[in-house]
Every structure is written in C-alpha cells, then in structure tokens.
Design a protein around this motif. Sequence first.
Motif, PDB file in Angstrom:
ATOM      1  N   GLU A  54     -54.918  30.147 -32.504  1.00 48.82           N
ATOM      2  CA  GLU A  54     -55.111  31.571 -32.257  1.00 48.82           C
ATOM      3  C   GLU A  54     -56.437  31.814 -31.538  1.00 48.82           C
ATOM      4  OE1 GLU A  54     -52.733  34.077 -35.639  1.00 48.82           O
ATOM      5  OE2 GLU A  54     -54.714  33.311 -36.213  1.00 48.82           O
ATOM      6  N   THR A  55     -56.478  32.906 -30.781  1.00 48.59           N
ATOM      7  CA  THR A  55     -57.715  33.364 -30.155  1.00 48.59           C
ATOM      8  C   THR A  55     -57.952  34.803 -30.609  1.00 48.59           C
ATOM      9  OG1 THR A  55     -56.680  34.312 -28.167  1.00 48.59           O
ATOM     10  CG2 THR A  55     -57.195  31.950 -28.126  1.00 48.59           C
ATOM     11  N   LEU A  56     -59.150  35.293 -30.391  1.00 46.27           N
ATOM     12  CA  LEU A  56     -59.437  36.675 -30.762  1.00 46.27           C
ATOM     13  C   LEU A  56     -58.521  37.628 -29.999  1.00 46.27           C
ATOM     14  CD1 LEU A  56     -61.392  38.464 -32.461  1.00 46.27           C
ATOM     15  CD2 LEU A  56     -62.710  38.752 -30.358  1.00 46.27           C
ATOM     16  N   TYR A  57     -58.187  37.250 -28.780  1.00 48.10           N
ATOM     17  CA  TYR A  57     -57.316  38.086 -27.957  1.00 48.10           C
ATOM     18  C   TYR A  57     -55.905  38.152 -28.536  1.00 48.10           C
ATOM     19  CZ  TYR A  57     -61.064  37.689 -24.514  1.00 48.10           C
ATOM     20  OH  TYR A  57     -62.284  37.739 -23.882  1.00 48.10           O
ATOM     21  N   SER A  58     -55.358  37.021 -28.959  1.00 41.05           N
ATOM     22  CA  SER A  58     -54.003  37.027 -29.514  1.00 41.05           C
ATOM     23  C   SER A  58     -53.951  37.776 -30.842  1.00 41.05           C
ATOM     24  CB  SER A  58     -53.482  35.592 -29.693  1.00 41.05           C
ATOM     25  OG  SER A  58     -54.192  34.895 -30.702  1.00 41.05           O
ATOM     26  N   ILE A  59     -55.033  37.684 -31.629  1.00 43.18           N
ATOM     27  CA  ILE A  59     -55.085  38.413 -32.905  1.00 43.18           C
ATOM     28  C   ILE A  59     -55.166  39.917 -32.645  1.00 43.18           C
ATOM     29  CG2 ILE A  59     -56.464  38.813 -34.981  1.00 43.18           C
ATOM     30  CD1 ILE A  59     -57.264  35.813 -34.788  1.00 43.18           C
ATOM     31  N   ALA A  60     -56.003  40.310 -31.700  1.00 46.06           N
ATOM     32  CA  ALA A  60     -56.105  41.727 -31.349  1.00 46.06           C
ATOM     33  C   ALA A  60     -54.760  42.232 -30.831  1.00 46.06           C
ATOM     34  CB  ALA A  60     -57.194  41.928 -30.300  1.00 46.06           C
ATOM     35  N   TRP A  61     -54.072  41.400 -30.055  1.00 48.02           N
ATOM     36  CA  TRP A  61     -52.757  41.772 -29.519  1.00 48.02           C
ATOM     37  C   TRP A  61     -51.761  41.980 -30.656  1.00 48.02           C
ATOM     38  CZ3 TRP A  61     -52.401  42.020 -24.141  1.00 48.02           C
ATOM     39  CH2 TRP A  61     -51.152  42.367 -23.638  1.00 48.02           C
ATOM     40  N   ARG A  62     -51.787  41.091 -31.631  1.00 49.83           N
ATOM     41  CA  ARG A  62     -50.865  41.169 -32.761  1.00 49.83           C
ATOM     42  C   ARG A  62     -50.994  42.493 -33.507  1.00 49.83           C
ATOM     43  NH1 ARG A  62     -48.634  37.244 -36.153  1.00 49.83           N
ATOM     44  NH2 ARG A  62     -49.816  35.609 -35.109  1.00 49.83           N
ATOM     45  N   TYR A  63     -52.235  42.953 -33.668  1.00 51.47           N
ATOM     46  CA  TYR A  63     -52.474  44.161 -34.475  1.00 51.47           C
ATOM     47  C   TYR A  63     -52.708  45.417 -33.635  1.00 51.47           C
ATOM     48  CZ  TYR A  63     -52.902  40.773 -38.238  1.00 51.47           C
ATOM     49  OH  TYR A  63     -52.650  39.767 -39.146  1.00 51.47           O
ATOM     50  N   ASN A  64     -52.406  45.331 -32.334  1.00 50.91           N
ATOM     51  CA  ASN A  64     -52.567  46.487 -31.439  1.00 50.91           C
ATOM     52  C   ASN A  64     -53.999  47.019 -31.445  1.00 50.91           C
ATOM     53  OD1 ASN A  64     -49.797  46.443 -30.788  1.00 50.91           O
ATOM     54  ND2 ASN A  64     -49.319  47.656 -32.600  1.00 50.91           N
ATOM     55  N   ARG A  65     -54.948  46.097 -31.360  1.00 54.67           N
ATOM     56  CA  ARG A  65     -56.359  46.472 -31.388  1.00 54.67           C
ATOM     57  C   ARG A  65     -57.057  45.969 -30.124  1.00 54.67           C
ATOM     58  NH1 ARG A  65     -57.938  47.177 -36.833  1.00 54.67           N
ATOM     59  NH2 ARG A  65     -60.043  47.644 -36.062  1.00 54.67           N
ATOM     60  N   ASP A  66     -58.196  46.547 -29.838  1.00 53.86           N
ATOM     61  CA  ASP A  66     -59.018  46.119 -28.723  1.00 53.86           C
ATOM     62  C   ASP A  66     -59.838  44.903 -29.146  1.00 53.86           C
ATOM     63  OD1 ASP A  66     -60.345  46.404 -26.113  1.00 53.86           O
ATOM     64  OD2 ASP A  66     -62.086  47.000 -27.299  1.00 53.86           O
ATOM     65  N   ASN A  84     -66.659  42.255 -36.434  1.00 52.43           N
ATOM     66  CA  ASN A  84     -66.862  41.017 -37.176  1.00 52.43           C
ATOM     67  C   ASN A  84     -68.085  40.227 -36.729  1.00 52.43           C
ATOM     68  OD1 ASN A  84     -64.288  40.488 -39.014  1.00 52.43           O
ATOM     69  ND2 ASN A  84     -63.571  41.482 -37.145  1.00 52.43           N
ATOM     70  N   GLY A  85     -68.939  40.849 -35.922  1.00 51.92           N
ATOM     71  CA  GLY A  85     -70.173  40.187 -35.509  1.00 51.92           C
ATOM     72  C   GLY A  85     -69.962  38.977 -34.630  1.00 51.92           C
ATOM     73  N   ILE A  86     -68.945  39.020 -33.779  1.00 46.14           N
ATOM     74  CA  ILE A  86     -68.629  37.899 -32.897  1.00 46.14           C
ATOM     75  C   ILE A  86     -69.031  38.277 -31.478  1.00 46.14           C
ATOM     76  CG2 ILE A  86     -66.798  36.396 -32.024  1.00 46.14           C
ATOM     77  CD1 ILE A  86     -65.200  37.111 -34.552  1.00 46.14           C
ATOM     78  N   SER A  87     -69.850  37.452 -30.862  1.00 48.22           N
ATOM     79  CA  SER A  87     -70.303  37.735 -29.502  1.00 48.22           C
ATOM     80  C   SER A  87     -69.495  36.930 -28.491  1.00 48.22           C
ATOM     81  CB  SER A  87     -71.795  37.417 -29.362  1.00 48.22           C
ATOM     82  OG  SER A  87     -72.055  36.063 -29.711  1.00 48.22           O
ATOM     83  N   ALA A  88     -69.537  37.371 -27.227  1.00 54.52           N
ATOM     84  CA  ALA A  88     -68.845  36.656 -26.147  1.00 54.52           C
ATOM     85  C   ALA A  88     -69.361  35.226 -26.071  1.00 54.52           C
ATOM     86  CB  ALA A  88     -69.063  37.383 -24.829  1.00 54.52           C
ATOM     87  N   PRO A  89     -68.500  34.254 -25.818  1.00 54.32           N
ATOM     88  CA  PRO A  89     -67.109  34.330 -25.389  1.00 54.32           C
ATOM     89  C   PRO A  89     -66.082  34.405 -26.527  1.00 54.32           C
ATOM     90  CG  PRO A  89     -67.825  32.068 -25.268  1.00 54.32           C
ATOM     91  CD  PRO A  89     -69.007  32.858 -25.745  1.00 54.32           C
ATOM     92  N   TYR A  90     -66.441  34.975 -27.649  1.00 59.35           N
ATOM     93  CA  TYR A  90     -65.508  35.284 -28.747  1.00 59.35           C
ATOM     94  C   TYR A  90     -64.816  34.039 -29.328  1.00 59.35           C
ATOM     95  CZ  TYR A  90     -66.097  39.739 -26.338  1.00 59.35           C
ATOM     96  OH  TYR A  90     -66.618  40.835 -25.711  1.00 59.35           O
ATOM     97  N   ARG A  91     -65.617  33.053 -29.657  1.00 57.92           N
ATOM     98  CA  ARG A  91     -65.054  31.846 -30.278  1.00 57.92           C
ATOM     99  C   ARG A  91     -64.810  32.083 -31.769  1.00 57.92           C
ATOM    100  NH1 ARG A  91     -68.835  29.295 -26.696  1.00 57.92           N
ATOM    101  NH2 ARG A  91     -67.734  28.079 -25.099  1.00 57.92           N
ATOM    102  N   ILE A  92     -63.643  31.680 -32.245  1.00 56.99           N
ATOM    103  CA  ILE A  92     -63.293  31.768 -33.659  1.00 56.99           C
ATOM    104  C   ILE A  92     -62.764  30.411 -34.093  1.00 56.99           C
ATOM    105  CG2 ILE A  92     -62.839  34.252 -33.637  1.00 56.99           C
ATOM    106  CD1 ILE A  92     -59.896  33.659 -33.303  1.00 56.99           C
TER     107      ILE A  92
END
Length: 255
Positions: free
Chosen positions: A48-60, A68-76
């Motif tokens: 998963e990536t932050l983008y796919s998670i945001a997509w799943r929940y209809n969020r930006d 969540n205090g995550i800075s670019a490049p948004y590694r999780i």
Amino acid sequence: MAVKFCIPVISLTLLLCACGPSRYEPLRNVYRSPAPVLQGSHTVQPGETLYSIAWRYNRDHEELAQKNGISAPYRIYPGQVLSLDAGASYKPKPAPATAKRSTSEQTTRYKKPETNTKPVQEKVANQRHKKVDMVWSWPTSGPVIETFSLQGRVNKGIDLAGKQGEPVFAAADGKVVYSGTGLVGYGNLIIIKHNDSYLSAYAHNSRLLLKEGESAKAGQKIAEIGSTGTNRDKLHFEIRRDGKPVNPISYLPRR
C-alpha cells in the motif's frame, strides 16, 4: 447397493455447493462508495501507499499526510497505523510563495490599485483548479458504457469498453504513485499523480506496465485492458481533484 450409490452422489452434491456461486460472486466495488471515511484508523498493509489508502477512503493524500505527521515523499511502512479522523489539525494547502520586493523598492515604485475585489485565496484556488492548466487525453479508444454519478448507482469515474490486451494510455503527464491489486473492486490498478491537485486511476487491467515511482507521459501505454475485479473486459477510469472524484467527461476532449 442403494446406500453405496447415494454416498458418492451426496458427496458430489456437497462439493458442487461448496465450489458454487460464492466462487463467482463479484467483488464489492470500492468505487461504488461515494462518502469519505472521516473517522477510525487504517493499518498499512504490504504494497500500500499513502495515495492508495487515501483513494480507498475518498480522502486527500496531503490531508492524511498532515494529519499523521508524514512529510513528502509520504513514505509509510506495513503495520503503521494511520488515523482517519478528520479534525482541525488539517490546514489548507498554502498558496505558492511569491518573491517580495525590498522595503525601499516598495516605497519608490508606484503600485496600481487592485480593481478585482475577489479574495486572493479564491483567485489562487480558481487558478489552481482550472482545467486549461492541464491537457487531458482519453485513456483508451473504447466507447463509454457507464457514466459518472455520485447518486443512485454510484460510479466515481467512467467505464470504457474494450477487449483483453488492448492498450491503456496515461491521460496526462505524471508519476505513478500506486501500481498493484490492493484496492478491492479495482483489480489491477494504476494511480498517477499529475500535480498537487489531480490524480487519475486506471482499473481492471490484465497487465500493468509501470511500477510505483516511474514517470508516465500523456499517451504512453501504461497497462492492458482486462477484467480483474469485475465481470467483463473494460477500463474503469477516474480523475480526482484534492481527493474528490470529478466527472472525467468534463476534462477529456470531445470525440
């Protein structure tokens, strides 16, 4: 003899029942859920990536990152727990910084009075969201078989007919921020980030040709049409602006 004959028949019946309708039951389509999820949490899964998670929940994605205090490049990382709670901690994206003149230059140079009374923030937002800022192209040549709708039978994009193996093209320049099968109902999915506001998604592919982190040019072949996660060969195509689905037909050129 009767008993010996019935046993295999019963066993065969049970076997057929066990492998029957549930095996072919279509997967629940995530893109049928229109409302954003504004509370709870999500535990990051492998791939998963932050983008796919945001997509799943209809969020930006930027909203979730800031929350969540995550800075670019948004590694999780797998096992990380992300808060989905919407709160006051999220701040709107700042307007682009502009160069400031020195104090002496400001006092010696005449400044023409502002005639437009619209707030500066509104003007920046309008400029940022203008469709003319980006040139979009159709991701495949097939006809539209299901249109965009956020009411009734929800469809957060458009569905385009196609045949197995036909090419899927990037609708605009960008960078792949997700390539995989982690979103139920989308099958083999590619998500492309075009700028700070716009992302596009290409679902149900039979084959993905780009990986996360790779760049894509408008018109470049990025996948092949398939039926993964659905019941027929087709491409499901979405455009999202700041995490919200918009009608792709309003952005794509007339055919």
